[in-house]
Structures are given as C-alpha cells and as structure tokens.
Design a protein around this motif. Structure first.
Motif, short mmCIF file in Angstrom:
data_model
loop_
_atom_site.label_atom_id
_atom_site.label_comp_id
_atom_site.label_asym_id
_atom_site.label_seq_id
_atom_site.Cartn_x
_atom_site.Cartn_y
_atom_site.Cartn_z
N ARG A 43 14.06 28.16 -38.54
CA ARG A 43 14.17 26.72 -38.36
C ARG A 43 15.16 26.11 -39.37
O ARG A 43 15.97 25.24 -39.03
CB ARG A 43 12.80 26.05 -38.50
CG ARG A 43 11.85 26.37 -37.37
CD ARG A 43 10.60 25.51 -37.39
NE ARG A 43 9.76 25.73 -38.56
CZ ARG A 43 9.62 24.88 -39.57
NH1 ARG A 43 10.28 23.73 -39.58
NH2 ARG A 43 8.79 25.16 -40.57
N ALA A 44 15.09 26.58 -40.61
CA ALA A 44 15.99 26.07 -41.64
C ALA A 44 17.42 26.48 -41.37
O ALA A 44 18.37 25.69 -41.54
CB ALA A 44 15.54 26.57 -43.02
N ALA A 45 17.61 27.74 -40.93
CA ALA A 45 18.96 28.21 -40.61
C ALA A 45 19.53 27.43 -39.43
O ALA A 45 20.73 27.10 -39.41
CB ALA A 45 18.93 29.70 -40.30
N ALA A 46 18.69 27.12 -38.45
CA ALA A 46 19.16 26.34 -37.30
C ALA A 46 19.52 24.93 -37.71
O ALA A 46 20.48 24.33 -37.19
CB ALA A 46 18.07 26.32 -36.22
N ALA A 47 18.77 24.36 -38.66
CA ALA A 47 19.11 23.03 -39.17
C ALA A 47 20.46 23.06 -39.88
O ALA A 47 21.28 22.14 -39.73
CB ALA A 47 18.02 22.53 -40.11
N ALA A 48 20.70 24.13 -40.65
CA ALA A 48 22.00 24.27 -41.31
C ALA A 48 23.12 24.36 -40.28
O ALA A 48 24.21 23.79 -40.46
CB ALA A 48 22.00 25.51 -42.20
N ALA A 49 22.86 25.07 -39.18
CA ALA A 49 23.84 25.17 -38.11
C ALA A 49 24.12 23.81 -37.48
O ALA A 49 25.26 23.50 -37.11
CB ALA A 49 23.36 26.17 -37.05
N CYS A 50 23.09 22.99 -37.36
CA CYS A 50 23.27 21.63 -36.83
C CYS A 50 24.22 20.84 -37.72
O CYS A 50 25.08 20.10 -37.23
CB CYS A 50 21.93 20.92 -36.75
SG CYS A 50 20.80 21.51 -35.47
N VAL A 51 24.07 20.98 -39.04
CA VAL A 51 24.94 20.28 -39.97
C VAL A 51 26.37 20.79 -39.82
O VAL A 51 27.33 20.01 -39.77
CB VAL A 51 24.46 20.43 -41.42
CG1 VAL A 51 25.44 19.78 -42.40
CG2 VAL A 51 23.07 19.83 -41.59
N THR B 100 8.50 21.09 -42.96
CA THR B 100 8.46 20.67 -41.56
C THR B 100 9.88 20.37 -41.07
O THR B 100 10.81 20.20 -41.87
CB THR B 100 7.60 19.42 -41.38
OG1 THR B 100 8.23 18.32 -42.08
CG2 THR B 100 6.20 19.63 -41.94
N ASN B 101 10.03 20.26 -39.77
CA ASN B 101 11.32 19.86 -39.22
C ASN B 101 11.74 18.48 -39.73
O ASN B 101 12.91 18.23 -39.99
CB ASN B 101 11.29 19.86 -37.69
CG ASN B 101 11.35 21.26 -37.12
OD1 ASN B 101 11.63 22.22 -37.82
ND2 ASN B 101 11.07 21.39 -35.83
#
Length: 294
Positions: free
Chosen positions: A188-196, A224-225
């Motif tokens: 989830r954290a890696a995907a958030a980094a990808a969003c950035v 959390t997200n």
C-alpha cells in the motif's frame, strides 16, 4: 411546635418505620435505575467494540483483496519499478513510457534463496558507461527498518553525488515485507509512492522521507491509507483518488515479483553501477566506484 410531640410513643415508632420504609424504597429504586444504566452502558460499549472490530475486519478484507496481475506503470517510473532521482532530487523520467506491466509474464522465483541477484541486465541494472553518472539502484520497502537506517545514514551522501552529477539514485519500492503487516502495508505504501511519482514527481523524495519518518512497527497494521494520503498532502501531493482506486497496486506486485524472480529477496538491496553491495560499509563501497568513474 413539633407535631410529633402530640403523638404517642407507638405512633412515633410507626411513623419512623414508615419514613424508613419510604427511604428504603427510594434507595432501592435508585439502585435499580443505576443498575440498568450500568447494564445499558456495558451493552453500548460491547456494541461499540463489535462495530469497531467489524470495521477493522472489513478494512483488512479490502486491503487483502486480490490484486490484478496487470496494470499501468506510473508516469516518471520505469518498467522495473524504479523512480530515478537526479540533481536536487528531481525525478528523471524514463526515455520512453513503459505503458503497462503484467506479473504473469515474469519467470518464477528461485526455489532456493540466492546469495546474489541474477540476470541484472534484464532488470535494467548495469554499468552506466564512461562519462555518465553512476547508476545506483536501491530496492527498498517502506516498512523495512534497515531501509530507513540506510536512508538516514547515506541519504545525504547520495544527494551530494546527485547534485554534483556523479550519480543518479533509483528507488524501487516493493511489497516484500507484506508478510510482516496485517494489511499489506508495504504494498500500500509503495503504491502511494507510485501515485506521487505519477502526478507530482517533484514531491516523490519528500514523500519517501515522510513515510520513513512515520514508519510503523512491523507485525502490525501499519499506517492507514488516510495516513499515507496525509503524508503525501504534507509533501504537497494530492493522491486520494489514486490510492482509493489502488491504481498502482498491480505495478507494485509486478516490481516485487520481478525482484524475487531475479534473486532480490531482502531490503535494502543496493547496486552501484551493476555491482551489488552485500556487506561492509556502503559508504566506502560506493565511494570507490564513484571516484573511479571516468
């Protein structure tokens, strides 16, 4: 004059008994009322606990939902899962857009734990060549305390090389430590980094630093997200829709599977111009390669 003075002794006794009875009944009613209030409070508390537990279960189930094998690659990222930083931590976009990735196209992971990564050219790791900045590639996990320690210890030196044009630093954020989280926090954290990286690449480095600064403990739910969104927002990036849609979870799954397929099974795993750092002082290891570059 007190009216009780006109009463006989028997009448006064009877009156006292009646007053005592009234007091006892009032006390009994009060105790009964308090008992019901306590029972009601306990019942409400129990209902609240059940509701909270149900919410946690629902959220955990959402976080554990199957992730598609194929998905888009973020703008400013490469097909190996990397985001490259240069001078002033500016993202260096890949030469060509990667489009999509599909985990199903990858070779299987080794059956035995390898001692070193293999077939590096297939994952874009090599000597960058004369006259070009040294290529530093770091496989990381935002739940990994050793990754945080690596960044705390060597981040300043890496940026010095970036700013001097001596090296680029490519972060490949993985979900390798999902097993140490009850909510797949690493992915989830890696995907958030990808969003950035996709929408506000100039804030990518700030997001990584913020995520490491608020790194949760292993073997728990992680952040959390909403907390990940807040870290991005504090860095200057709005990634709410991207995180909610799980847009880059397939990309992270691909990056993670690609890493394990090529013998990268721990973090941080770092390569400097194609050479894998294994043990010893990373600063000395990397400095020798950077200083020898022509």
């Amino acid at each position: 004059m007190n009216d009780d003075s006109r009463l006989s002794k028997a009448e006064r006794t009877a009156k006292a008994r009646e007053q005592a009875r009234v007091i006892r009944e009032a006390q009994a009613k009060k105790e009964k009322r308090n008992s019901w209030l306590i029972r009601g409070g306990v019942l409400l508390a129990a209902v609240a606990v059940v509701v909270i537990a149900a919410l946690f279960i629902v959220q955990a189930q959402k976080n554990a939902e199957p992730i598609p094998a194929a998905g888009p690659v973020p703008a400013n990222a490469n097909a190996y899962g990397g985001v490259v930083l240069g001078k002033d931590n500016a993202v260096v976009p890949p030469a060509a857009a990667a489009g999509t990735v599909d985990k199903g196209t990858l070779p299987p992971a080794p059956t035995a734990a390898p001692t070193a990564a293999t077939d590096l050219s297939a994952i874009g790791i090599a000597n960058s060549g004369d006259g070009k900045p040294v290529q530093i590639v770091a496989y990381i996990d935002l739940l990994c305390p050793h990754c945080k320690a690596f960044e705390d210890s060597f981040g300043a030196q890496l940026k010095t090389w970036q700013d001097a044009g001596k090296a680029t630093v490519e972060y490949r954020s993985t979900g390798l430590l999902d097993q140490y989280s009850t909510t797949n926090y690493s992915s989830r954290a890696a995907a958030a980094a990808a969003c950035v990286a996709n929408s506000v690449p100039e804030k990518y480095s700030a997001f990584l630093h913020g995520a490491f600064a608020q790194q949760p403990a292993e073997n728990g739910p992680g952040l959390t997200n909403d907390q990940l969104k807040k870290i991005a927002s504090d860095a200057g990036a709005d990634i709410s829709g991207c995180v909610d849609a799980k847009t880059y979870r397939p990309f992270v799954a691909y990056t993670t599977a690609s890493a394990t397929a090529h013998g990268v099974n721990g973090t941080p795993t770092v390569f400097v111009d194609g050479q894998q750092w294994s043990t010893g002082d990373f600063g000395a290891f990397a400095t020798a390669i950077v200083d020898a570059k022509k």
